[in-house]
Design a protein around this motif. Structure first.
Motif, PDB file in Angstrom:
ATOM      1  N   ARG A  61     -16.683 -62.239  13.330  1.00 11.47           N
ATOM      2  CA  ARG A  61     -16.843 -63.146  14.469  1.00 11.47           C
ATOM      3  C   ARG A  61     -17.123 -64.564  13.978  1.00 11.47           C
ATOM      4  NH1 ARG A  61     -21.259 -61.152  18.299  1.00 11.47           N
ATOM      5  NH2 ARG A  61     -20.042 -59.249  18.000  1.00 11.47           N
ATOM      6  N   SER A  62     -17.923 -64.676  12.922  1.00 12.99           N
ATOM      7  CA  SER A  62     -18.182 -65.994  12.338  1.00 12.99           C
ATOM      8  C   SER A  62     -16.887 -66.605  11.807  1.00 12.99           C
ATOM      9  CB  SER A  62     -19.199 -65.878  11.200  1.00 12.99           C
ATOM     10  OG  SER A  62     -20.438 -65.406  11.668  1.00 12.99           O
ATOM     11  N   ALA A  63     -16.035 -65.767  11.215  1.00 13.51           N
ATOM     12  CA  ALA A  63     -14.764 -66.256  10.682  1.00 13.51           C
ATOM     13  C   ALA A  63     -13.874 -66.797  11.798  1.00 13.51           C
ATOM     14  CB  ALA A  63     -14.049 -65.139   9.926  1.00 13.51           C
ATOM     15  N   VAL A  64     -13.896 -66.136  12.962  1.00 11.11           N
ATOM     16  CA  VAL A  64     -13.117 -66.629  14.104  1.00 11.11           C
ATOM     17  C   VAL A  64     -13.620 -68.004  14.524  1.00 11.11           C
ATOM     18  CG1 VAL A  64     -12.522 -66.240  16.522  1.00 11.11           C
ATOM     19  CG2 VAL A  64     -12.529 -64.320  14.936  1.00 11.11           C
ATOM     20  N   VAL A  65     -14.942 -68.149  14.613  1.00  8.37           N
ATOM     21  CA  VAL A  65     -15.523 -69.436  15.011  1.00  8.37           C
ATOM     22  C   VAL A  65     -15.208 -70.510  13.969  1.00  8.37           C
ATOM     23  CG1 VAL A  65     -17.683 -70.649  15.518  1.00  8.37           C
ATOM     24  CG2 VAL A  65     -17.343 -68.320  16.343  1.00  8.37           C
ATOM     25  N   ASP A  66     -15.144 -70.118  12.688  1.00  8.60           N
ATOM     26  CA  ASP A  66     -14.840 -71.074  11.618  1.00  8.60           C
ATOM     27  C   ASP A  66     -13.492 -71.760  11.833  1.00  8.60           C
ATOM     28  OD1 ASP A  66     -17.168 -70.509  10.219  1.00  8.60           O
ATOM     29  OD2 ASP A  66     -16.221 -69.011   8.917  1.00  8.60           O
ATOM     30  N   ILE A  67     -12.496 -71.003  12.299  1.00  9.11           N
ATOM     31  CA  ILE A  67     -11.119 -71.519  12.254  1.00  9.11           C
ATOM     32  C   ILE A  67     -10.462 -71.717  13.616  1.00  9.11           C
ATOM     33  CG2 ILE A  67     -10.703 -70.546   9.968  1.00  9.11           C
ATOM     34  CD1 ILE A  67      -9.241 -68.229  11.244  1.00  9.11           C
ATOM     35  N   ALA A  68     -11.028 -71.156  14.692  1.00  7.15           N
ATOM     36  CA  ALA A  68     -10.385 -71.282  16.005  1.00  7.15           C
ATOM     37  C   ALA A  68     -10.527 -72.705  16.540  1.00  7.15           C
ATOM     38  CB  ALA A  68     -10.993 -70.287  16.991  1.00  7.15           C
ATOM     39  N   ASP A  69      -9.462 -73.206  17.198  1.00  4.67           N
ATOM     40  CA  ASP A  69      -9.561 -74.493  17.883  1.00  4.67           C
ATOM     41  C   ASP A  69     -10.625 -74.392  18.966  1.00  4.67           C
ATOM     42  OD1 ASP A  69      -7.581 -75.562  16.360  1.00  4.67           O
ATOM     43  OD2 ASP A  69      -5.983 -75.277  17.840  1.00  4.67           O
ATOM     44  N   LYS A  70     -11.324 -75.496  19.190  1.00  2.44           N
ATOM     45  CA  LYS A  70     -12.420 -75.470  20.156  1.00  2.44           C
ATOM     46  C   LYS A  70     -11.939 -75.051  21.543  1.00  2.44           C
ATOM     47  CE  LYS A  70     -16.598 -78.063  21.202  1.00  2.44           C
ATOM     48  NZ  LYS A  70     -17.324 -79.342  21.043  1.00  2.44           N
ATOM     49  N   LYS A  71     -10.760 -75.525  21.936  1.00  2.00           N
ATOM     50  CA  LYS A  71     -10.271 -75.197  23.274  1.00  2.00           C
ATOM     51  C   LYS A  71      -9.823 -73.738  23.383  1.00  2.00           C
ATOM     52  CE  LYS A  71      -5.550 -76.816  22.352  1.00  2.00           C
ATOM     53  NZ  LYS A  71      -4.490 -77.751  22.773  1.00  2.00           N
ATOM     54  N   ASP A  72      -9.575 -73.094  22.229  1.00  2.00           N
ATOM     55  CA  ASP A  72      -9.164 -71.691  22.231  1.00  2.00           C
ATOM     56  C   ASP A  72     -10.306 -70.753  21.851  1.00  2.00           C
ATOM     57  OD1 ASP A  72      -6.544 -72.344  22.872  1.00  2.00           O
ATOM     58  OD2 ASP A  72      -5.989 -72.631  20.771  1.00  2.00           O
ATOM     59  N   LEU A  73     -11.499 -71.306  21.645  1.00  2.00           N
ATOM     60  CA  LEU A  73     -12.603 -70.508  21.109  1.00  2.00           C
ATOM     61  C   LEU A  73     -12.956 -69.333  22.011  1.00  2.00           C
ATOM     62  CD1 LEU A  73     -14.662 -70.289  18.825  1.00  2.00           C
ATOM     63  CD2 LEU A  73     -16.201 -71.735  20.157  1.00  2.00           C
ATOM     64  N   VAL A  74     -13.023 -69.578  23.322  1.00  2.00           N
ATOM     65  CA  VAL A  74     -13.377 -68.505  24.250  1.00  2.00           C
ATOM     66  C   VAL A  74     -12.366 -67.370  24.166  1.00  2.00           C
ATOM     67  CG1 VAL A  74     -13.682 -67.895  26.675  1.00  2.00           C
ATOM     68  CG2 VAL A  74     -14.566 -70.059  25.820  1.00  2.00           C
ATOM     69  N   GLN A  75     -11.081 -67.732  24.167  1.00  2.00           N
ATOM     70  CA  GLN A  75     -10.041 -66.707  24.129  1.00  2.00           C
ATOM     71  C   GLN A  75     -10.111 -65.881  22.848  1.00  2.00           C
ATOM     72  OE1 GLN A  75      -7.245 -70.069  25.001  1.00  2.00           O
ATOM     73  NE2 GLN A  75      -6.030 -68.416  25.845  1.00  2.00           N
ATOM     74  N   GLN A  76     -10.195 -66.579  21.702  1.00  2.00           N
ATOM     75  CA  GLN A  76     -10.099 -65.879  20.422  1.00  2.00           C
ATOM     76  C   GLN A  76     -11.329 -65.017  20.142  1.00  2.00           C
ATOM     77  OE1 GLN A  76      -7.269 -65.821  19.325  1.00  2.00           O
ATOM     78  NE2 GLN A  76      -6.345 -67.656  20.186  1.00  2.00           N
ATOM     79  N   THR A  77     -12.526 -65.548  20.412  1.00  2.00           N
ATOM     80  CA  THR A  77     -13.721 -64.730  20.182  1.00  2.00           C
ATOM     81  C   THR A  77     -13.818 -63.606  21.206  1.00  2.00           C
ATOM     82  OG1 THR A  77     -15.029 -66.311  21.477  1.00  2.00           O
ATOM     83  CG2 THR A  77     -15.063 -66.558  19.088  1.00  2.00           C
ATOM     84  N   ALA A  78     -13.273 -63.830  22.399  1.00  2.05           N
ATOM     85  CA  ALA A  78     -13.282 -62.784  23.417  1.00  2.05           C
ATOM     86  C   ALA A  78     -12.404 -61.614  22.991  1.00  2.05           C
ATOM     87  CB  ALA A  78     -12.804 -63.342  24.753  1.00  2.05           C
ATOM     88  N   ILE A  79     -11.255 -61.914  22.403  1.00  2.26           N
ATOM     89  CA  ILE A  79     -10.368 -60.846  21.928  1.00  2.26           C
ATOM     90  C   ILE A  79     -11.064 -60.045  20.828  1.00  2.26           C
ATOM     91  CG2 ILE A  79      -8.213 -60.357  20.707  1.00  2.26           C
ATOM     92  CD1 ILE A  79      -7.000 -62.778  22.150  1.00  2.26           C
ATOM     93  N   GLN A  80     -11.679 -60.763  19.874  1.00  4.66           N
ATOM     94  CA  GLN A  80     -12.372 -60.074  18.786  1.00  4.66           C
ATOM     95  C   GLN A  80     -13.538 -59.245  19.319  1.00  4.66           C
ATOM     96  OE1 GLN A  80     -15.488 -60.580  16.999  1.00  4.66           O
ATOM     97  NE2 GLN A  80     -14.931 -59.334  15.221  1.00  4.66           N
TER      98      GLN A  80
ATOM     99  N   GLN B  72     -23.401 -70.236  11.209  1.00  3.06           N
ATOM    100  CA  GLN B  72     -22.952 -69.281  12.219  1.00  3.06           C
ATOM    101  C   GLN B  72     -23.140 -67.840  11.773  1.00  3.06           C
ATOM    102  OE1 GLN B  72     -19.035 -70.789  12.469  1.00  3.06           O
ATOM    103  NE2 GLN B  72     -19.677 -72.657  13.502  1.00  3.06           N
ATOM    104  N   GLY B  73     -22.933 -67.582  10.470  1.00  2.00           N
ATOM    105  CA  GLY B  73     -23.094 -66.213   9.983  1.00  2.00           C
ATOM    106  C   GLY B  73     -24.507 -65.703  10.200  1.00  2.00           C
ATOM    107  N   SER B  74     -25.498 -66.551   9.887  1.00  2.00           N
ATOM    108  CA  SER B  74     -26.889 -66.156  10.091  1.00  2.00           C
ATOM    109  C   SER B  74     -27.185 -65.939  11.567  1.00  2.00           C
ATOM    110  CB  SER B  74     -27.826 -67.234   9.530  1.00  2.00           C
ATOM    111  OG  SER B  74     -27.718 -67.307   8.131  1.00  2.00           O
ATOM    112  N   LEU B  75     -26.675 -66.859  12.405  1.00  2.00           N
ATOM    113  CA  LEU B  75     -26.929 -66.731  13.840  1.00  2.00           C
ATOM    114  C   LEU B  75     -26.296 -65.466  14.400  1.00  2.00           C
ATOM    115  CD1 LEU B  75     -26.745 -70.118  15.786  1.00  2.00           C
ATOM    116  CD2 LEU B  75     -28.475 -68.336  15.908  1.00  2.00           C
ATOM    117  N   PHE B  76     -25.031 -65.211  14.033  1.00  2.00           N
ATOM    118  CA  PHE B  76     -24.377 -64.001  14.514  1.00  2.00           C
ATOM    119  C   PHE B  76     -25.069 -62.761  13.955  1.00  2.00           C
ATOM    120  CE2 PHE B  76     -20.382 -66.469  15.496  1.00  2.00           C
ATOM    121  CZ  PHE B  76     -20.384 -66.156  16.839  1.00  2.00           C
ATOM    122  N   GLY B  77     -25.506 -62.840  12.686  1.00  2.00           N
ATOM    123  CA  GLY B  77     -26.215 -61.703  12.107  1.00  2.00           C
ATOM    124  C   GLY B  77     -27.525 -61.434  12.818  1.00  2.00           C
ATOM    125  N   ASN B  78     -28.291 -62.508  13.095  1.00  2.00           N
ATOM    126  CA  ASN B  78     -29.568 -62.342  13.791  1.00  2.00           C
ATOM    127  C   ASN B  78     -29.368 -61.822  15.212  1.00  2.00           C
ATOM    128  OD1 ASN B  78     -31.047 -63.205  11.603  1.00  2.00           O
ATOM    129  ND2 ASN B  78     -31.142 -65.329  12.266  1.00  2.00           N
TER     130      ASN B  78
END
Length: 417
Positions: free
Chosen positions: A113-132, A349-355
């Protein structure tokens, strides 16, 4: 569909990992058939997995922030292979050992999930993280569906877990290969690991008050984070029935054979996959997510009633499955997208997602324990628990504070601006 090909690779790794975790499907009960209350033992295995995930996820998230996503993904993929090997002996100890190893490697989810946030365009972030997020949440359905194809095609697989275990081992090797070709997404400079810090994160994972205080600290920096994260905790409790499905379909009033259960899982997973892809690729940009979350949660209460009172009526089960895919099936993706919007505003982000996965692990573990206890009383009782969680979720969405409500109502185009 994927502006960055690495996203397709991330979703592929996520999907295969989900299949490996749940691929045995209705044959899990073969490992506990010589034990009393075998359904309870199946759920106890789920509780063991979630309990170890609770401790390990924050550690893996922190390591991925300091050393990169790729090394952690390779390590967890190898761990998943080792977990599958424990299933070759069809014994209770093999099943419990598998669940334990899977629990230690399930932190892969937060790293991906952190990797998705690393590379997804901001406007596509909801879509891409939602799929994951949807793939992860629905893994308990996708895994049995893929295993179900083998059960339908191969008569031996209907009573002997060995062919399915072999499939899981092959998939585990494929996932190791995919993690090896994965290109690093974290652009931060690597830092040395602090063992004391990692040890503290592991111990803090079981300190609910400490985790809750950390959540409050994050909320001071990321306004609205805590309120939205509480929604995620409630969604984890609501979706606990995915892990209960297998035991309920096979040993409950429906009494489905492994082959019959496989047909249902294939039907249910294909519906969920289609609905999620269409919604998060096309529709999500045009809806008020807050109103949709309320509607989906309330509809989920009725769906739980359909599952609980299906009795031996298989037609009712399929109707409930369709209602599930069209409503509750969107829940995990919607909330994952909201969470990622907020977390994307922070560093580490990795720490936040992990926590957050650690505190989520507490919720999932508590749900598994509650399900195990309720199952011992009455097989349909857990559905009342899941319905209650959905009702509370709907109430919380209705009464979101202003900052969180803005995140829930903003459309992706507005977020990118």
């Amino acid at each position: 569909m994927f502006k960055d090909p690495r996203l397709a690779l991330i979703y592929g790794i996520t999907f295969i990992d989900a299949v490996i975790t749940g691929g045995l499907g209705p044959l899990f009960n073969k490992y506990t058939q010589d034990l009393p209350a075998r359904t309870v033992w199946v759920m106890a295995g789920s509780a063991l997995l979630l309990g170890l995930q609770l401790v390990c996820s924050p550690v893996l998230g922190a390591i991925s922030d300091k050393r990169g996503r790729k090394p952690v993904l390779i390590g967890t993929a190898i761990g998943s292979l080792l977990a599958s090997l424990f299933l070759f002996p069809v014994k209770a100890w093999g099943y419990l050992s598998n669940r334990a190893f899977e629990g230690t490697t399930n932190g892969m989810t937060s790293v991906l999930r952190s990797a998705v946030v690393d590379i997804a365009d901001k406007k596509d972030l909801v879509q891409q993280t939602a799929i994951q997020g949807s793939i992860t949440a629905l893994g308990a359905v996708f895994g049995p569906a893929v295993g179900g194809v083998l059960i339908i095609m191969l008569p031996q697989a209907r009573y002997d877990p060995q062919p399915l275990v072999s499939m899981m081992v092959i998939l585990a090797f494929i996932n190791i290969g995919l993690t090896l070709i994965f290109k690093e997404t974290c652009q931060e400079d690597t830092e040395p690991l602090n063992r004391a810090e990692l040890k503290e994160k592991a111990f803090n994972a079981v300190k609910v008050i400490t985790l809750w205080n950390q959540l409050s600290d994050v909320d001071k920096q990321l306004k609205g984070f805590k309120s939205i994260y509480i929604l995620q905790l409630l969604s984890l409790a609501s979706l606990g029935y995915y892990n209960y499905f297998i035991a309920y379909l096979v040993t409950g009033d429906l009494g489905l054979t492994p082959r019959q259960a496989s047909y249902f899982f294939i039907y249910h997973s294909l519906l969920n996959l289609t609905v999620n892809l269409v919604f998060f690729q096309i529709i999500v940009k045009h809806v008020n997510q807050r109103k949709l979350l309320i509607a989906v949660s309330l509809a989920g209460i009725g769906t739980m009633a359909l599952y609980a009172f299906a009795g031996s009526n298989v037609t009712m089960l399929y109707i409930a499955g369709a209602a599930d895919a069209l409503t509750i099936g969107l829940l995990a993706g919607l909330i994952s997208g909201l969470m990622s919007k907020v977390i994307a505003r922070s560093d580490g982000q990795g720490s936040l997602f992990g926590n957050t996965q650690a505190l989520g692990g507490v919720a999932s573990f508590a749900t598994a324990v509650a399900t195990t206890a309720l199952t011992a009383l009455e097989p349909r009782a857990p559905f009342a628990f899941y319905a209650l969680a959905m009702g509370v979720l709907a109430y919380r969405v209705m009464h979101l504070p202003e900052e969180a409500a803005h995140e829930a109502e903003a459309k992706p185009q507005e977020i990118a601006e």
